[in-house]
Design a protein around this motif. Structure first.
Motif, mmCIF file in Angstrom:
data_model
loop_
_atom_site.group_PDB
_atom_site.id
_atom_site.type_symbol
_atom_site.label_atom_id
_atom_site.label_comp_id
_atom_site.label_asym_id
_atom_site.label_seq_id
_atom_site.Cartn_x
_atom_site.Cartn_y
_atom_site.Cartn_z
ATOM 1 N N GLU A 139 0.830 -1.210 0.000
ATOM 2 C CA GLU A 139 0.000 0.000 0.000
ATOM 3 C C GLU A 139 0.863 1.258 0.000
ATOM 4 O OE1 GLU A 139 -3.806 0.077 1.947
ATOM 5 O OE2 GLU A 139 -3.245 1.907 3.030
ATOM 6 N N LEU A 140 1.911 1.256 0.791
ATOM 7 C CA LEU A 140 2.733 2.464 0.909
ATOM 8 C C LEU A 140 3.465 2.805 -0.384
ATOM 9 C CD1 LEU A 140 4.257 2.001 4.474
ATOM 10 C CD2 LEU A 140 2.588 3.718 3.765
ATOM 11 N N VAL A 141 3.934 1.796 -1.111
ATOM 12 C CA VAL A 141 4.722 2.094 -2.316
ATOM 13 C C VAL A 141 3.868 2.642 -3.454
ATOM 14 C CG1 VAL A 141 6.566 0.466 -1.729
ATOM 15 C CG2 VAL A 141 4.659 -0.289 -3.181
ATOM 16 N N GLN A 142 2.565 2.707 -3.254
ATOM 17 C CA GLN A 142 1.703 3.366 -4.233
ATOM 18 C C GLN A 142 1.818 4.890 -4.153
ATOM 19 O OE1 GLN A 142 0.133 1.447 -6.541
ATOM 20 N NE2 GLN A 142 1.224 -0.162 -5.418
ATOM 21 N N ILE A 143 2.385 5.396 -3.048
ATOM 22 C CA ILE A 143 2.571 6.832 -2.861
ATOM 23 C C ILE A 143 3.886 7.243 -3.503
ATOM 24 C CG2 ILE A 143 2.770 8.693 -1.156
ATOM 25 C CD1 ILE A 143 1.313 6.803 0.831
ATOM 26 N N ARG A 144 3.881 8.344 -4.237
ATOM 27 C CA ARG A 144 5.100 8.811 -4.906
ATOM 28 C C ARG A 144 6.198 9.059 -3.877
ATOM 29 N NH1 ARG A 144 4.529 13.870 -8.465
ATOM 30 N NH2 ARG A 144 6.608 13.198 -9.079
ATOM 31 N N GLY A 145 7.403 8.621 -4.195
ATOM 32 C CA GLY A 145 8.536 8.868 -3.321
ATOM 33 C C GLY A 145 8.716 7.846 -2.221
ATOM 34 N N ILE A 146 7.785 6.914 -2.101
ATOM 35 C CA ILE A 146 7.928 5.877 -1.092
ATOM 36 C C ILE A 146 8.234 4.563 -1.790
ATOM 37 C CG2 ILE A 146 6.777 4.555 0.733
ATOM 38 C CD1 ILE A 146 5.284 7.034 1.506
ATOM 39 N N GLY A 147 9.465 4.135 -1.632
ATOM 40 C CA GLY A 147 9.882 2.840 -2.152
ATOM 41 C C GLY A 147 9.921 1.830 -1.023
ATOM 42 N N ARG A 148 10.493 0.704 -1.317
ATOM 43 C CA ARG A 148 10.499 -0.364 -0.305
ATOM 44 C C ARG A 148 11.284 0.036 0.950
ATOM 45 N NH1 ARG A 148 9.080 -5.688 -0.109
ATOM 46 N NH2 ARG A 148 10.045 -6.770 1.656
ATOM 47 N N TRP A 149 12.426 0.723 0.766
ATOM 48 C CA TRP A 149 13.222 1.113 1.933
ATOM 49 C C TRP A 149 12.410 2.001 2.884
ATOM 50 C CZ3 TRP A 149 14.687 5.906 3.829
ATOM 51 C CH2 TRP A 149 15.615 5.875 4.875
ATOM 52 N N THR A 150 11.750 3.013 2.332
ATOM 53 C CA THR A 150 10.972 3.915 3.179
ATOM 54 C C THR A 150 9.837 3.161 3.865
ATOM 55 O OG1 THR A 150 11.498 5.776 1.725
ATOM 56 C CG2 THR A 150 9.634 6.063 3.206
ATOM 57 N N ALA A 151 9.199 2.267 3.124
ATOM 58 C CA ALA A 151 8.114 1.463 3.717
ATOM 59 C C ALA A 151 8.652 0.584 4.843
ATOM 60 C CB ALA A 151 7.446 0.613 2.643
ATOM 61 N N GLU A 152 9.839 0.032 4.657
ATOM 62 C CA GLU A 152 10.423 -0.802 5.717
ATOM 63 C C GLU A 152 10.793 0.025 6.946
ATOM 64 O OE1 GLU A 152 12.333 -4.399 3.026
ATOM 65 O OE2 GLU A 152 13.494 -2.570 3.347
ATOM 66 N N MET A 153 11.291 1.251 6.727
ATOM 67 C CA MET A 153 11.562 2.128 7.870
ATOM 68 C C MET A 153 10.267 2.430 8.635
ATOM 69 S SD MET A 153 14.826 2.564 7.922
ATOM 70 C CE MET A 153 14.986 0.937 7.159
ATOM 71 N N PHE A 157 9.718 1.839 12.553
ATOM 72 C CA PHE A 157 9.615 2.968 13.474
ATOM 73 C C PHE A 157 8.192 3.362 13.841
ATOM 74 C CE2 PHE A 157 13.961 3.464 11.995
ATOM 75 C CZ PHE A 157 14.613 3.715 13.189
ATOM 76 N N ASN A 158 7.225 3.045 12.995
ATOM 77 C CA ASN A 158 5.849 3.391 13.342
ATOM 78 C C ASN A 158 5.072 2.185 13.830
ATOM 79 O OD1 ASN A 158 2.771 3.786 12.350
ATOM 80 N ND2 ASN A 158 3.628 5.732 13.024
ATOM 81 N N LEU A 159 5.141 1.091 13.097
ATOM 82 C CA LEU A 159 4.381 -0.101 13.475
ATOM 83 C C LEU A 159 5.167 -1.022 14.404
ATOM 84 C CD1 LEU A 159 2.622 -0.951 10.077
ATOM 85 C CD2 LEU A 159 1.748 0.397 12.007
ATOM 86 N N LEU A 160 6.467 -0.726 14.602
ATOM 87 C CA LEU A 160 7.315 -1.499 15.522
ATOM 88 C C LEU A 160 7.307 -2.995 15.201
ATOM 89 C CD1 LEU A 160 6.459 0.252 18.933
ATOM 90 C CD2 LEU A 160 8.358 0.743 17.386
ATOM 91 N N ARG A 161 7.353 -3.313 13.915
ATOM 92 C CA ARG A 161 7.365 -4.713 13.517
ATOM 93 C C ARG A 161 8.715 -5.341 13.874
ATOM 94 N NH1 ARG A 161 2.913 -5.651 9.938
ATOM 95 N NH2 ARG A 161 1.261 -4.393 10.880
ATOM 96 N N PRO A 162 8.730 -6.542 14.415
ATOM 97 C CA PRO A 162 9.961 -7.101 14.972
ATOM 98 C C PRO A 162 10.903 -7.758 13.981
ATOM 99 C CG PRO A 162 8.124 -8.578 15.404
ATOM 100 C CD PRO A 162 7.543 -7.344 14.773
ATOM 101 N N ASN A 163 10.423 -8.067 12.761
ATOM 102 C CA ASN A 163 11.210 -8.959 11.903
ATOM 103 C C ASN A 163 11.476 -8.370 10.522
ATOM 104 O OD1 ASN A 163 12.610 -11.417 11.568
ATOM 105 N ND2 ASN A 163 10.880 -12.315 10.474
ATOM 106 N N VAL A 164 11.779 -7.069 10.473
ATOM 107 C CA VAL A 164 12.036 -6.393 9.202
ATOM 108 C C VAL A 164 13.535 -6.433 8.893
ATOM 109 C CG1 VAL A 164 11.812 -4.225 7.922
ATOM 110 C CG2 VAL A 164 10.079 -4.867 9.621
ATOM 111 N N LEU A 165 13.866 -6.789 7.654
ATOM 112 C CA LEU A 165 15.263 -6.803 7.202
ATOM 113 C C LEU A 165 15.379 -5.880 5.986
ATOM 114 C CD1 LEU A 165 18.083 -8.193 7.648
ATOM 115 C CD2 LEU A 165 17.429 -9.662 5.717
ATOM 116 N N PRO A 166 15.808 -4.626 6.187
ATOM 117 C CA PRO A 166 15.854 -3.662 5.076
ATOM 118 C C PRO A 166 17.130 -3.808 4.243
ATOM 119 C CG PRO A 166 16.472 -2.575 7.114
ATOM 120 C CD PRO A 166 16.168 -4.010 7.469
ATOM 121 N N LEU A 167 17.103 -4.726 3.299
ATOM 122 C CA LEU A 167 18.307 -5.048 2.530
ATOM 123 C C LEU A 167 18.785 -3.892 1.656
ATOM 124 C CD1 LEU A 167 17.502 -8.724 1.478
ATOM 125 C CD2 LEU A 167 19.334 -7.982 3.026
#
Length: 219
Positions: A139-153, A157-167
């Motif tokens: 859903e987030l990457v549908q917004i201009r300027g938000i790629g996978r890295w920004t979505a993973e951040m 930082f917002n949803l506090l997901r425990p198992n994110v690996l931002p390659l």
């Protein structure tokens, strides 16, 4: 590029320890000899999240492709023209004032598009807590300027997901290189192999690798 992961002072920080943090530390120290040495160096420090999704995403866009210091200066200027950093305030400020904060034309367009998505409820913020990581990213990457890295951040930082690996994060790759490969270059497959030992707490391991490069988060 050192961005959202260092901006723990921006946007209504949530100081409570993430509920999985202490268990993650125990598990990581038990399984991984590098983590066993690294984690104790930072005592009671932990990931600090943010409540407000719009501000978290706007801050990530400001931080793209620039140093933490440059991003911090631009962010402070933005908060002068939009103290609440709300979608309505950002739209009212407009492109000219946003550009005057030191934002590129493209970043200005991205932040205005983000504000438009939120103002017109084209993102489903109330449902994100119930959605899995990949669904939120999609859903987030549908917004201009938000790629996978920004979505993973955002997941970190917002949803506090425990198992994110931002390659795609240079800090993660650099942290793995310095801590696990004596500074030698690291491929994505190398990073995946190292991180297999961190499941299901890859976020926590990533955060400690960030801190190994930059012990104090930029406010």
């Amino acid at each position: 590029m050192v961005n959202a992961k260092d901006n723990e002072g921006a946007a209504s920080p949530v100081s409570a320890v993430p509920p999985y943090w202490e268990q993650a530390k125990i598990e990581l120290m038990k399984r991984d000899r590098i983590m066993n040495k690294l984690i104790p160096q930072f005592g009671d420090l932990h990931l600090v999240g943010h409540h407000d999704p719009f501000t978290t995403l706007a801050r990530s866009i400001v931080g793209q492709q620039v140093t933490a210091k440059v991003a911090d200066v631009a962010w402070k200027k933005l908060l002068v023209i939009s103290p609440k950093c709300s979608p309505a305030q950002i739209i009212k400020a407009g492109a000219e004032q946003l550009s005057a904060c030191g934002l590129s034309k493209r970043k200005t367009e991205y932040i205005l598009d983000l504000a438009d998505h939120f103002k017109n409820k084209r993102v489903h913020t109330a449902q994100w807590d119930q959605m899995d990581d990949e669904a939120v990213i999609a859903e987030l990457v549908q917004i201009r300027g938000i790629g996978r890295w920004t979505a993973e951040m955002f997941l970190i930082f917002n949803l506090l997901r425990p198992n994110v690996l931002p390659l795609d994060d240079p800090g993660l790759i650099q942290g793995i290189s310095q801590n696990y490969f004596s500074g030698e270059p690291v491929s994505r497959s190398d990073a995946r192999e190292v991180s297999a030992n961190w499941e299901p707490y890859r976020t926590v391991a990533t955060w400690y690798l960030w801190r190994s490069l930059d012990p104090v988060a930029v406010e």
